[in-house]
Design a protein around this motif. Structure first.
Motif, mmCIF file in Angstrom:
data_model
loop_
_atom_site.group_PDB
_atom_site.id
_atom_site.type_symbol
_atom_site.label_atom_id
_atom_site.label_comp_id
_atom_site.label_asym_id
_atom_site.label_seq_id
_atom_site.Cartn_x
_atom_site.Cartn_y
_atom_site.Cartn_z
ATOM 1 N N THR A 9 49.098 39.935 47.128
ATOM 2 C CA THR A 9 48.300 40.392 45.930
ATOM 3 C C THR A 9 47.622 41.492 46.308
ATOM 4 O O THR A 9 47.415 42.628 45.411
ATOM 5 C CB THR A 9 47.450 39.250 45.525
ATOM 6 N N SER A 44 41.290 41.530 39.097
ATOM 7 C CA SER A 44 41.840 40.280 38.418
ATOM 8 C C SER A 44 42.962 39.532 39.336
ATOM 9 O O SER A 44 42.741 38.358 39.658
ATOM 10 C CB SER A 44 42.341 40.369 36.917
ATOM 11 N N ARG A 99 41.336 38.533 42.781
ATOM 12 C CA ARG A 99 40.658 37.237 42.616
ATOM 13 C C ARG A 99 41.417 35.993 42.568
ATOM 14 O O ARG A 99 41.354 34.856 43.005
ATOM 15 C CB ARG A 99 39.820 37.340 41.189
ATOM 16 N N ALA A 100 42.531 35.916 41.567
ATOM 17 C CA ALA A 100 43.702 34.915 41.416
ATOM 18 C C ALA A 100 44.146 34.530 42.466
ATOM 19 O O ALA A 100 44.453 33.530 42.769
ATOM 20 C CB ALA A 100 44.529 35.313 40.209
ATOM 21 N N ARG A 106 42.176 32.494 44.765
ATOM 22 C CA ARG A 106 41.779 31.334 44.363
ATOM 23 C C ARG A 106 42.963 30.465 44.802
ATOM 24 O O ARG A 106 42.833 29.237 45.127
ATOM 25 C CB ARG A 106 41.506 31.254 42.908
ATOM 26 N N VAL A 138 43.434 27.633 40.137
ATOM 27 C CA VAL A 138 42.928 28.782 39.569
ATOM 28 C C VAL A 138 42.728 28.682 38.061
ATOM 29 O O VAL A 138 43.636 27.998 37.047
ATOM 30 C CB VAL A 138 43.883 30.083 39.610
ATOM 31 N N VAL A 172 41.286 33.142 34.463
ATOM 32 C CA VAL A 172 41.469 33.982 35.225
ATOM 33 C C VAL A 172 42.977 34.507 35.218
ATOM 34 O O VAL A 172 43.141 35.892 35.143
ATOM 35 C CB VAL A 172 41.286 33.551 36.541
ATOM 36 N N LEU A 173 44.055 33.831 34.845
ATOM 37 C CA LEU A 173 45.418 34.154 34.694
ATOM 38 C C LEU A 173 45.647 34.508 33.322
ATOM 39 O O LEU A 173 46.404 35.343 33.019
ATOM 40 C CB LEU A 173 46.108 32.799 35.135
ATOM 41 N N VAL A 186 50.944 37.984 37.928
ATOM 42 C CA VAL A 186 50.330 36.994 37.230
ATOM 43 C C VAL A 186 51.466 35.746 36.685
ATOM 44 O O VAL A 186 50.919 34.697 37.017
ATOM 45 C CB VAL A 186 49.480 37.436 36.065
ATOM 46 N N LEU A 219 51.553 33.723 40.098
ATOM 47 C CA LEU A 219 50.366 33.112 40.551
ATOM 48 C C LEU A 219 50.443 31.857 39.676
ATOM 49 O O LEU A 219 50.008 30.906 40.029
ATOM 50 C CB LEU A 219 49.319 33.892 40.640
ATOM 51 N N ALA A 220 50.644 31.981 38.356
ATOM 52 C CA ALA A 220 50.715 31.010 37.372
ATOM 53 C C ALA A 220 51.604 29.751 37.786
ATOM 54 O O ALA A 220 51.236 28.624 37.664
ATOM 55 C CB ALA A 220 50.971 31.216 36.070
ATOM 56 N N THR A 233 50.004 27.927 40.511
ATOM 57 C CA THR A 233 48.883 27.293 40.234
ATOM 58 C C THR A 233 49.617 25.815 39.625
ATOM 59 O O THR A 233 48.951 24.784 39.991
ATOM 60 C CB THR A 233 47.982 27.900 39.006
#
Length: 767
Positions: A550, A638, A641-642, A645, A726, A730-731, A746, A749-750, A753
């Motif tokens: 990231t 953004s 930060r994601a 987390r 997360v 945020v996402l 994103v 990262l989703a 999560t």
């Protein structure tokens, strides 16, 4: 209605009876021909025990013809083992040392896949048999002749007697899934731009059918060679493609044509790959990375997608990012299937996700072996345990001059398990069965005396019963019946009294005690502690990759095509070790831990795979160096930060599962090499080289749900405390002016999560 007895035997008995008939025919014919036809006592012994070792006591996977092919290939290995055992057995010290080295090597050969693992026990017995009196190198020729006859007969009966139909090959399974992907892509080109429920279910079913847990062992692409790696890569790419197609978002209103061209190219490439896997593909166009005409068309479509504007409406950018993931997965499928079918004749674009295509077989096997040559590998642990136990048993048998010392090592080999708890339970049942069998054998020997004709007539039907009932009823029945079988065999080889049963009991007791001792001293919890430790290492390494990825996405910079992004080799190696530990864990009985302490280990493995795939997709360009501009301030904040987390959740999970309470030694596994070829991994192992692939993104939430549903069938875990996933806000935030790279990150990262939520027990059923 059917009375107290079933009208037909259970499927387990029917399968065992077919195998028992083949073993009895091969062993019995060789034994009786050499003993009564030619008077060769030694040759008859080796003919019988050679067939019993490789078919009755080994578990070779596959149909009869597949097993016959494996047996034909191991005949020279059996010659070498018998020769080596014959010459080393003349002195106790050399026999013990040879037992240690050979025992370790044959057990460690399981890293080569199910066929190697299945033949290991039989090969161990082929070396153990000549390691005991009579110490007569002069009889080597008769020994080799007897073993060869037994093995040749076994090859014949496996091929011709009640042969089972071969299961669909992995190539055929992958071809069906590829055709399903082509149908999905075609349907998604037109309104309503979503797949019907029946089509989605079929696609996910075919995707799950490529999981190694649903593929017969003989068909799993678990080898370290080029074609096997490429075939495993084909399965992984196909599952990824199906997963992404099932969840592909529809085009935004007013942009119905967005994606029609790329999806047409995806459908054609997937269809071409399926035809190639079935052996009827189109003529290949020579050249680097060529997989056919459809492959070239897909490359053009992918380049057009990548050349789309960096900025635009968020819905359009999300659609474009999803289409890129679909195209990347389809390209991986096309190239991997070409490699799986044509091997080195297929072109490879550049060293990257298909790095293995440029290496020779010895190099690939060295990667596999060296990656597991350490105390963190369960294959290494099992080999050390077996090697030490067999060496100790040979020492006890040699120094103590136990009669029929072969039985000591046989008991040590067949009764030692990977956990002390399982070994204890197995030994208890085995000793009970041996006592019962010894009493029956003693009574039979005392009653019949030296009437060899009775033993000769009784042996074949008893062998049929032994190898039919034993595999179904368990080790207690197997030991009881096998004790009577060996009594009938040895009573025909030399005059025997009831004390032969006594010797059998004493030898089994000594061998099982040795196995229990080494089960207690050498990694007594089997894969349980190693799995916890390796998963902790895996999660820590994944967290480091997430943070670094990231940060680099936010900062932009120069991207160059490499085998894998910097820092990923440690994660690939950790993934290989964790998957092999998980594979062994799935074979062990559940421990005494309460359900609240059991965990969804597979969720951690899936998270690591998704970490690798997504990070490589974001940081490694498909071809040629590129300059990537940095994200804007809001988008950078953004995405960083994601990522932080997600990484924090991984670190919390790592600390929770680590048996030492500290995952600080996470990264040292990486220095052992890039052995991320998770080809040893049983159920998690469809990603055999997955750490080396880097194809587009994860398999999608729908495919993840299928993985979780299958994992639930094992019943091995329940849940663990949540690990601060997360927040959706945020996402889902969409900073104004965010470029396409932001949406790709994103999306990745989703998916991570989702994995963390499953690891925390929030995604329903778990492994």
């Amino acid at each position: 209605m059917g009375g107290p007895f079933p009208r037909r035997p259970a499927p387990g008995y029917r399968a065992a009876a077919r195998g028992a008939l083949r073993v009895t025919l091969a062993a019995g014919v060789g034994f009786y021909v050499l003993l009564y036809g030619f008077g060769l006592v030694v040759g008859a012994t080796y003919a019988l025990f050679g067939a019993v070792a490789m078919a009755g006591l080994s578990r070779l996977p596959g149909s009869g013809r597949q097993r016959a092919a494996v047996l034909a290939g191991v005949v020279p290995v059996c010659w070498a083992l018998i020769t080596l055992g014959t010459y080393l057995s003349v002195r106790t010290w050399s026999a013990v040392l040879g037992m240690l080295v050979v025992g370790f090597a044959l057990a460690f050969a399981a890293v080569g896949g199910p066929r190697f693992a299945g033949a290991a026990t039989g090969l161990q017995l082929m070396y153990i048999l000549p390691s005991f009196p009579p110490y007569d190198p002069g009889s080597l020729g008769e020994r080799l002749a007897g073993a060869t006859l037994g093995l040749v007969l076994l090859v014949v009966v496996e091929s011709a007697v009640l042969p089972e139909p071969a299961a669909p090959s992995y190539r055929e399974r992958a071809a069906r899934a590829a055709f399903a992907a082509a149908e999905c892509a075609d349907r998604l080109r037109t309104a309503p731009y979503v797949l019907p429920g029946a089509v989605s279910r079929t696609a996910l079913e075919l995707s799950s059918g490529l999981r190694s847990s649903r593929v017969p062992e003989a068909e799993r692409p678990a080898g370290a060679g080029l074609r096997q790696r490429a075939l495993a890569h084909t399965g992984l790419a196909t599952r990824t493609l199906l997963g992404r197609l099932v969840v592909l978002p529809p085009p935004p209103p007013g942009t119905a044509a967005l994606g029609a061209g790329p999806l047409r190219a995806v459908a054609e490439a997937a269809r071409e790959a399926g035809e190639r896997l079935r052996g009827g593909g189109p003529g290949q166009e020579p050249g680097p990375g060529s997989g056919g005409r459809a492959h070239a068309g897909l490359l053009r479509a992918r380049r057009e997608l990548a050349a789309a504007p960096e900025y635009g409406a968020p819905a359009v950018l999300r659609r474009n990012a999803a289409l890129l993931e679909v195209a990347d997965a389809a390209l991986a499928l096309s190239t991997a299937s070409d490699l799986a079918v044509r091997g080195r004749a297929a072109g490879v674009p550049a060293p990257g996700r298909f790095w293995y295509a440029r290496q020779r077989a010895p190099q690939l096997w060295w990667r596999r072996v060296s990656g597991h040559a350490g105390g963190r590998s369960v294959f290494f642990q099992n080999a050390v345990r077996i090697g030490l136990a067999l060496a100790a048993a040979r020492l006890v048998a040699g120094v103590g001059t136990l009669p029929h010392g072969f039985w000591v090592l046989l008991a040590t080999l067949t009764l030692t398990r990977t956990t002390v708890r399982e070994t204890r339970a197995t030994v208890r049942r085995a000793l009970t069965g041996t006592v019962v069998g010894a009493l029956v054998a003693a009574a039979l020997l005392a009653f019949v005396g030296t009437d060899i004709a009775v033993y000769a007539v009784a042996l074949p039907p008893l062998m049929l019963v032994t190898f039919t009932v034993g595999p179904v009823k368990g080790v207690g029945w197997a030991q009881a019946l096998f004790t009577v079988v060996v009594a009938l065999v040895f009573a025909q080889l030399a005059p025997a009294t009831w004390r032969l049963a006594e010797f059998r009991l004493l030898d089994v007791l000594a061998g099982s005690a040795i196995g229990a001792v080494f089960g207690l001293l050498a990694w007594p919890r089997g894969a349980q502690d190693e799995l916890r430790r390796s998963v902790a290492v895996l999660l820590r390494a994944s967290a480091e990759v997430v943070v670094a990825t990231t940060a680099r996405v936010a900062a932009g910079g120069r991207r160059v095509p490499v085998a894998t992004a910097p820092g990923h080799r440690s994660l690939r190696h950790a993934l290989g070790l964790a998957e092999s530990a998980y594979a062994q864990y799935r074979t062990e009985p559940e421990g005494p831990d309460p359900p609240s302490e059991r965990r969804d280990w597979q969720a951690a493995l899936i998270a690591a795979h998704h970490t690798l795939w997504g990070a490589d997709r974001l940081l490694v360009p498909a071809a040629g160096p590129v300059e990537v501009p940095p994200l804007g301030p809001a988008a950078s904040e953004s995405v960083v930060r994601a990522g932080d987390r997600v990484a924090a959740g991984m670190l919390l999970a790592s600390a929770h599962v680590d048996p030492a309470g500290d995952a600080g030694d996470a990264g040292d596994a990486g220095d052992a090499g890039e052995a991320g070829d998770a080809g040893d991994a049983g159920d998690a192992g469809e990603a055999r080289a997955a750490g080396d692939t880097g194809e587009a993104g994860d398999a999608g939430n729908a495919a993840e749900a299928a993985e979780a549903e299958e994992a639930a069938e094992a019943g091995k875990a329940d849940s663990v405390p949540p690990y601060a996933p997360v927040p959706g806000a945020v996402l889902s935030a969409e900073p104004p002016g965010a470029p396409r790279a932001y949406y790709a990150a994103v999306s990745w990262l989703a998916s991570l999560t989702t994995d963390l939520e499953r690891l925390g027990g929030r995604a329903g059923r778990v492994t």
